[in-house]
Design a protein around this motif. Structure first.
Motif, PDB file in Angstrom:
ATOM      1  N   VAL A 164       0.850  -1.191   0.000  1.00 47.27           N
ATOM      2  CA  VAL A 164       0.000   0.000   0.000  1.00 47.27           C
ATOM      3  C   VAL A 164       0.883   1.237   0.000  1.00 47.27           C
ATOM      4  O   VAL A 164       1.755   1.402   0.852  1.00 47.27           O
ATOM      5  CB  VAL A 164      -0.933   0.004   1.233  1.00 47.27           C
ATOM      6  CG1 VAL A 164      -1.698   1.318   1.297  1.00 47.27           C
ATOM      7  CG2 VAL A 164      -1.897  -1.168   1.173  1.00 47.27           C
ATOM      8  N   ARG A 165       0.659   2.094  -0.974  1.00 51.54           N
ATOM      9  CA  ARG A 165       1.422   3.334  -1.067  1.00 51.54           C
ATOM     10  C   ARG A 165       0.461   4.506  -1.263  1.00 51.54           C
ATOM     11  O   ARG A 165      -0.557   4.366  -1.937  1.00 51.54           O
ATOM     12  CB  ARG A 165       2.400   3.283  -2.242  1.00 51.54           C
ATOM     13  CG  ARG A 165       3.507   2.236  -2.083  1.00 51.54           C
ATOM     14  CD  ARG A 165       4.451   2.300  -3.264  1.00 51.54           C
ATOM     15  NE  ARG A 165       5.520   1.308  -3.153  1.00 51.54           N
ATOM     16  CZ  ARG A 165       6.474   1.131  -4.052  1.00 51.54           C
ATOM     17  NH1 ARG A 165       6.498   1.888  -5.133  1.00 51.54           N
ATOM     18  NH2 ARG A 165       7.396   0.213  -3.886  1.00 51.54           N
ATOM     19  N   PHE A 166       0.816   5.635  -0.697  1.00 50.78           N
ATOM     20  CA  PHE A 166       0.006   6.823  -0.862  1.00 50.78           C
ATOM     21  C   PHE A 166       0.378   7.524  -2.163  1.00 50.78           C
ATOM     22  O   PHE A 166       1.492   7.391  -2.657  1.00 50.78           O
ATOM     23  CB  PHE A 166       0.190   7.768   0.328  1.00 50.78           C
ATOM     24  CG  PHE A 166      -0.442   7.267   1.590  1.00 50.78           C
ATOM     25  CD1 PHE A 166      -1.790   7.461   1.829  1.00 50.78           C
ATOM     26  CD2 PHE A 166       0.300   6.579   2.524  1.00 50.78           C
ATOM     27  CE1 PHE A 166      -2.388   6.992   2.982  1.00 50.78           C
ATOM     28  CE2 PHE A 166      -0.286   6.095   3.678  1.00 50.78           C
ATOM     29  CZ  PHE A 166      -1.638   6.304   3.913  1.00 50.78           C
ATOM     30  N   ALA A 167      -0.582   8.290  -2.713  1.00 53.06           N
ATOM     31  CA  ALA A 167      -0.335   9.001  -3.963  1.00 53.06           C
ATOM     32  C   ALA A 167       0.840   9.963  -3.823  1.00 53.06           C
ATOM     33  O   ALA A 167       1.612  10.177  -4.747  1.00 53.06           O
ATOM     34  CB  ALA A 167      -1.590   9.769  -4.386  1.00 53.06           C
ATOM     35  N   VAL A 168       0.957  10.577  -2.662  1.00 53.16           N
ATOM     36  CA  VAL A 168       2.141  11.347  -2.280  1.00 53.16           C
ATOM     37  C   VAL A 168       2.565  10.778  -0.935  1.00 53.16           C
ATOM     38  O   VAL A 168       1.794  10.075  -0.286  1.00 53.16           O
ATOM     39  CB  VAL A 168       1.834  12.861  -2.170  1.00 53.16           C
ATOM     40  CG1 VAL A 168       1.448  13.437  -3.516  1.00 53.16           C
ATOM     41  CG2 VAL A 168       0.753  13.133  -1.147  1.00 53.16           C
ATOM     42  N   PRO A 169       3.780  11.028  -0.492  1.00 52.62           N
ATOM     43  CA  PRO A 169       4.245  10.389   0.747  1.00 52.62           C
ATOM     44  C   PRO A 169       3.612  10.937   2.021  1.00 52.62           C
ATOM     45  O   PRO A 169       4.289  11.171   3.017  1.00 52.62           O
ATOM     46  CB  PRO A 169       5.755  10.647   0.713  1.00 52.62           C
ATOM     47  CG  PRO A 169       5.905  11.876  -0.097  1.00 52.62           C
ATOM     48  CD  PRO A 169       4.842  11.801  -1.152  1.00 52.62           C
ATOM     49  N   TYR A 170       2.298  11.167   1.992  1.00 51.39           N
ATOM     50  CA  TYR A 170       1.582  11.663   3.160  1.00 51.39           C
ATOM     51  C   TYR A 170       0.174  11.088   3.144  1.00 51.39           C
ATOM     52  O   TYR A 170      -0.353  10.740   2.086  1.00 51.39           O
ATOM     53  CB  TYR A 170       1.506  13.205   3.154  1.00 51.39           C
ATOM     54  CG  TYR A 170       2.855  13.863   3.187  1.00 51.39           C
ATOM     55  CD1 TYR A 170       3.525  14.057   4.386  1.00 51.39           C
ATOM     56  CD2 TYR A 170       3.483  14.260   2.012  1.00 51.39           C
ATOM     57  CE1 TYR A 170       4.787  14.636   4.422  1.00 51.39           C
ATOM     58  CE2 TYR A 170       4.732  14.835   2.025  1.00 51.39           C
ATOM     59  CZ  TYR A 170       5.383  15.023   3.238  1.00 51.39           C
ATOM     60  OH  TYR A 170       6.628  15.582   3.257  1.00 51.39           O
ATOM     61  N   THR A 171      -0.430  11.014   4.309  1.00 55.93           N
ATOM     62  CA  THR A 171      -1.834  10.625   4.365  1.00 55.93           C
ATOM     63  C   THR A 171      -2.676  11.772   3.829  1.00 55.93           C
ATOM     64  O   THR A 171      -2.192  12.913   3.702  1.00 55.93           O
ATOM     65  CB  THR A 171      -2.265  10.307   5.806  1.00 55.93           C
ATOM     66  OG1 THR A 171      -2.169  11.510   6.594  1.00 55.93           O
ATOM     67  CG2 THR A 171      -1.370   9.231   6.422  1.00 55.93           C
ATOM     68  N   TYR A 172      -3.937  11.493   3.525  1.00 52.84           N
ATOM     69  CA  TYR A 172      -4.784  12.549   2.978  1.00 52.84           C
ATOM     70  C   TYR A 172      -5.031  13.644   4.014  1.00 52.84           C
ATOM     71  O   TYR A 172      -5.133  14.823   3.657  1.00 52.84           O
ATOM     72  CB  TYR A 172      -6.113  11.972   2.501  1.00 52.84           C
ATOM     73  CG  TYR A 172      -6.928  12.969   1.707  1.00 52.84           C
ATOM     74  CD1 TYR A 172      -6.466  13.419   0.482  1.00 52.84           C
ATOM     75  CD2 TYR A 172      -8.128  13.467   2.185  1.00 52.84           C
ATOM     76  CE1 TYR A 172      -7.188  14.346  -0.255  1.00 52.84           C
ATOM     77  CE2 TYR A 172      -8.860  14.391   1.459  1.00 52.84           C
ATOM     78  CZ  TYR A 172      -8.381  14.827   0.235  1.00 52.84           C
ATOM     79  OH  TYR A 172      -9.083  15.754  -0.488  1.00 52.84           O
ATOM     80  N   ILE A 173      -5.127  13.277   5.282  1.00 54.19           N
ATOM     81  CA  ILE A 173      -5.333  14.288   6.327  1.00 54.19           C
ATOM     82  C   ILE A 173      -4.141  15.237   6.358  1.00 54.19           C
ATOM     83  O   ILE A 173      -4.304  16.457   6.477  1.00 54.19           O
ATOM     84  CB  ILE A 173      -5.542  13.615   7.701  1.00 54.19           C
ATOM     85  CG1 ILE A 173      -6.778  12.718   7.675  1.00 54.19           C
ATOM     86  CG2 ILE A 173      -5.686  14.666   8.798  1.00 54.19           C
ATOM     87  CD1 ILE A 173      -7.035  11.998   8.973  1.00 54.19           C
ATOM     88  N   GLN A 174      -2.923  14.685   6.263  1.00 54.64           N
ATOM     89  CA  GLN A 174      -1.739  15.536   6.241  1.00 54.64           C
ATOM     90  C   GLN A 174      -1.707  16.406   4.989  1.00 54.64           C
ATOM     91  O   GLN A 174      -1.359  17.586   5.045  1.00 54.64           O
ATOM     92  CB  GLN A 174      -0.479  14.669   6.308  1.00 54.64           C
ATOM     93  CG  GLN A 174      -0.281  13.956   7.632  1.00 54.64           C
ATOM     94  CD  GLN A 174       0.874  12.966   7.581  1.00 54.64           C
ATOM     95  OE1 GLN A 174       1.097  12.320   6.552  1.00 54.64           O
ATOM     96  NE2 GLN A 174       1.598  12.834   8.682  1.00 54.64           N
ATOM     97  N   PHE A 175      -2.094  15.822   3.862  1.00 55.72           N
ATOM     98  CA  PHE A 175      -2.062  16.546   2.594  1.00 55.72           C
ATOM     99  C   PHE A 175      -3.039  17.712   2.590  1.00 55.72           C
ATOM    100  O   PHE A 175      -2.716  18.804   2.103  1.00 55.72           O
ATOM    101  CB  PHE A 175      -2.384  15.582   1.453  1.00 55.72           C
ATOM    102  CG  PHE A 175      -2.448  16.235   0.102  1.00 55.72           C
ATOM    103  CD1 PHE A 175      -1.288  16.538  -0.597  1.00 55.72           C
ATOM    104  CD2 PHE A 175      -3.671  16.552  -0.477  1.00 55.72           C
ATOM    105  CE1 PHE A 175      -1.342  17.133  -1.847  1.00 55.72           C
ATOM    106  CE2 PHE A 175      -3.729  17.153  -1.718  1.00 55.72           C
ATOM    107  CZ  PHE A 175      -2.570  17.447  -2.404  1.00 55.72           C
TER     108      PHE A 175
END
Length: 264
Positions: free
Chosen positions: A53-64
């Protein structure tokens, strides 16, 4: 002159602090976006690559989305604070200010600084949720963030004064300001990322060309990017563009507001 600027600033701040509806909105808005949008869309912000599992960017959506919520709170408060221009014009206070010995630029500066102060305060309310969003804010990041928030709030409050100078009714101002705030916000790469790993040609394959163009030409895009670079160390564009553009917006919109204010 400084006393006059302070008096107008203090009046704007006191009036905003006494408005419970505005304060409730400043608190409920980030809670809704962080708790509902952030948590609800977090599972869709990642993909599975070879079983990992990888995020679209190296952050969770809440962080983004966290820095973008700071910008959203500032946008709403800054533009809406300018409705006081319509109020003052309607009930005669603006006329009393304009005939006073205080220069018009000083009166305008006091009013804009008052709206800026409240907008930065509302933006700071979002920072209280930083621990919940798993965003680490150090003192140096906080100071840089507050500086960027001030520039954004000053520019948008000045822009709100420009709108209020042209719109005569409270209802019309509310409808028209929302018609500007929401498109600017959603077209600022605040809700979805433009993958910085892709070239522009690759980006145009993933997204429609008109959408990419609107995002790239939107000044709020670079404000959001500057906030992300400050709070989560993530940039989608050149890091130098955000602060320069925010400073240019603050100066440019203040001059525009002053030209309209002199005609009042």
């Amino acid at each position: 002159m400084l006393g006059g600027i302070y008096a107008i600033w203090l009046r704007e701040v006191k009036r905003a602090l006494r408005d419970r509806g505005q304060l409730i909105g400043g608190i409920s808005r980030p809670l809704m976006w962080v708790l509902i949008m952030g948590i609800g869309l977090n599972p869709y912000f990642r993909g599975e690559v070879f079983g990992e599992v990888r995020f679209a960017v190296p952050y969770t959506y809440i962080q983004f989305i966290f820095p973008a919520i700071v910008v959203l709170n500032i946008m709403y408060t800054s533009v809406q604070s300018a409705v006081s221009v319509i109020w003052d014009r309607e009930f005669g206070f603006l006329r009393e200010v304009l005939v006073s010995p205080l220069p018009r630029w000083a009166a305008l500066l006091g009013k804009i600084l008052g709206g800026t102060t409240i907008a930065v305060f509302h933006g700071s309310l979002v920072l209280v949720l930083a621990a919940f969003a798993d965003v680490v804010i150090t003192w140096d990041r906080l100071l840089i963030g507050l500086g960027l928030m001030f520039l954004l709030a000053f520019g948008l409050t000045s822009f709100g004064v420009v709108l209020a100078s042209r719109i005569r009714s409270f209802e019309g101002f509310g409808v028209f300001s929302n018609a500007i705030i929401l498109p600017l916000y959603f077209l600022s790469s605040s809700v979805f990322p433009l993958d910085p790993a892709l070239t522009r040609a690759q980006t145009l394959v993933v997204y429609p060309e008109w959408l990419v163009t609107l995002v790239e030409w939107n000044p709020v895009t670079y404000a959001v990017d500057a906030m992300r670079g400050t709070f989560i160390q993530f940039h989608q564009f050149d890091p130098a563009i955000g602060p320069i553009l925010l400073a240019a917006m603050a100066v440019g919109f203040f001059i525009w507001a002053l030209l309209d204010f002199r005609k009042a």
